[in-house]
Design an enzyme around this catalytic site. Structure first.
Site, PDB file in Angstrom:
ATOM      1  N   ASP A 149      25.616   7.808  11.096  1.00  0.00           N
ATOM      2  CA  ASP A 149      26.087   8.318   9.815  1.00  0.00           C
ATOM      3  C   ASP A 149      25.151   9.379   9.246  1.00  0.00           C
ATOM      4  OD1 ASP A 149      28.325   6.766   9.910  1.00  0.00           O
ATOM      5  OD2 ASP A 149      27.738   5.379   8.310  1.00  0.00           O
ATOM      6  N   GLY A 150      23.838   9.227   9.473  1.00  0.00           N
ATOM      7  CA  GLY A 150      22.887  10.207   8.961  1.00  0.00           C
ATOM      8  C   GLY A 150      23.111  11.590   9.545  1.00  0.00           C
ATOM      9  N   ASN A 179      26.663  11.511  -0.016  1.00  0.00           N
ATOM     10  CA  ASN A 179      26.404  10.134  -0.443  1.00  0.00           C
ATOM     11  C   ASN A 179      25.874  10.050  -1.866  1.00  0.00           C
ATOM     12  OD1 ASN A 179      27.276   8.560   1.655  1.00  0.00           O
ATOM     13  ND2 ASN A 179      25.250   8.005   2.411  1.00  0.00           N
ATOM     14  N   ASP A 180      24.687  10.606  -2.075  1.00  0.00           N
ATOM     15  CA  ASP A 180      24.017  10.368  -3.350  1.00  0.00           C
ATOM     16  C   ASP A 180      22.898  11.361  -3.624  1.00  0.00           C
ATOM     17  OD1 ASP A 180      21.966   9.370  -1.597  1.00  0.00           O
ATOM     18  OD2 ASP A 180      22.851   7.382  -1.709  1.00  0.00           O
ATOM     19  N   ARG A 214       3.611   3.624  -9.510  1.00  0.00           N
ATOM     20  CA  ARG A 214       4.018   3.568 -10.909  1.00  0.00           C
ATOM     21  C   ARG A 214       5.504   3.843 -11.060  1.00  0.00           C
ATOM     22  NH1 ARG A 214       0.173   7.287 -14.455  1.00  0.00           N
ATOM     23  NH2 ARG A 214       1.434   6.267 -16.057  1.00  0.00           N
ATOM     24  N   GLN A 237      17.845  12.808   2.850  1.00  0.00           N
ATOM     25  CA  GLN A 237      17.412  13.792   3.837  1.00  0.00           C
ATOM     26  C   GLN A 237      16.779  15.035   3.222  1.00  0.00           C
ATOM     27  OE1 GLN A 237      21.114  14.406   5.953  1.00  0.00           O
ATOM     28  NE2 GLN A 237      20.816  12.605   7.246  1.00  0.00           N
ATOM     29  N   ASP A 294      12.130   2.343 -10.810  1.00  0.00           N
ATOM     30  CA  ASP A 294      11.708   3.052  -9.603  1.00  0.00           C
ATOM     31  C   ASP A 294      12.496   4.338  -9.425  1.00  0.00           C
ATOM     32  OD1 ASP A 294       9.861   1.116  -9.047  1.00  0.00           O
ATOM     33  OD2 ASP A 294      10.983   0.185  -7.405  1.00  0.00           O
TER      34      ASP A 294
END
EC number: 2.7.1.23
Length: 288
Positions: free
Chosen positions: A68-69, A142-143, A153, A242, A172
């Site tokens: 998929d990548g 995707n995102d 932190r 990526q 995060d």
């Protein structure tokens, strides 16, 4: 179907032999094959390689060998051309790569005969504004993720939708996902699964410090703004896991539905829920 582009993830084991066999078979069918640079090196003809973006401009479709990548990367680079792509699976079952090597010749015969359809997927566009100037802009399937990276932190983020304040939180990071991306990082962060034939956007905080910060599904017409607040250590923007860009305090990241779409060439009718069920079983049983 006269010209097929070839993109191969050469890190996925010894694939040169089956790739050459498919190229020879396509030549017998009078189908021309063009290679991207990595594939040309794998096949021992680096001088014949062109960029993946150029493949999109010169080919009728693109055959992607990998996971998929690899398909995500190809989708980003060819989105502007509208060239459809399809995946040959070289790893575990994927959400996007649907053809296994033993079935490939049969599927290609169907493709040449015209027995296929095109499935379009919504993409996102992310724009980084720094000091009032656009410093980067790119699309993803995707995102788009704003996160702390390797820092220990948390980051301080402020979220707006259509210029309306949603909230500020320490976390995060935050994920803005498409329906396709709802089964990726967002799912691992507690977000819902959205059917890929829908158009929507999903905002998912990553490990927020407050339990009141929950995922939100919003309209695809929405414009999301993520602001990087002071007192951050290191924070970055990552697209599809990526493409990355370091961010600075005060940066504004604007995320909206892209004007282009990813176009997948489907040769067989594969149900999304069949694949989802198998992936959930795989995750439940763990990875080898």
């Amino acid at each position: 179907m006269n010209t097929i582009g070839l993109v191969v993830n050469s890190s996925k084991g010894d694939v040169a032999k089956p790739v050459r066999e498919v190229i020879s078979w396509l030549a017998e069918q009078r189908i021309k094959v063009l290679y991207n640079e990595e594939s040309a090196v794998l096949l021992g003809c680096p001088e014949e390689g062109i960029s993946t973006r150029e493949l999109g401009a010169q080919c009728d479709c693109i055959m992607v060998w990998g996971g998929d990548g690899t398909l995500l990367n190809c989708a980003r680079q060819t989105a502007s051309s509208g060239t459809p792509i399809f995946g040959v699976n070289l790893g575990r079952l994927g959400f996007l790569t649907e053809i296994d090597i033993p079935d490939l010749r049969e599927r290609l015969q169907a493709l040449i005969a015209g027995h296929f359809y095109i499935e379009e997927r919504m993409m996102l566009e992310a724009t980084v504004i720094r000091g009032g100037q656009v410093v980067d802009q790119a699309v993803c399937l995707n995102d788009a993720v704003v996160s702390k990276g390797a820092s220990f932190r948390m980051v301080q983020l402020r979220i707006l939708v259509n210029n309306e304040f949603v909230g500020s939180f320490a976390a995060d990071g935050v994920i803005v996902a498409s329906p396709t991306g709802s089964t990726a990082y967002s799912l691992a962060a507690g977000g819902p699964i959205i059917s890929p034939d829908m158009e929507a956007m999903l905002i998912t905080p990553i490990c927020p410090h407050s339990l009141s910060n929950r995922p939100i599904v919003i309209s695809p017409q929405s414009k999301v703004e993520v602001q990087v607040l002071p007192y951050v250590d290191k924070v970055g923007l990552n697209l599809d896991g990526q493409y990355g860009l370091p961010l600075r305090e005060g940066d504004r990241i604007l995320i909206n539905r892209a004007t282009v779409k990813a176009r997948f060439l489907k040769i067989q009718k594969t149900g999304f829920y069949d694949v989802l069920r198998e992936k959930l079983k795989e995750w439940q049983n763990g990875l080898d």
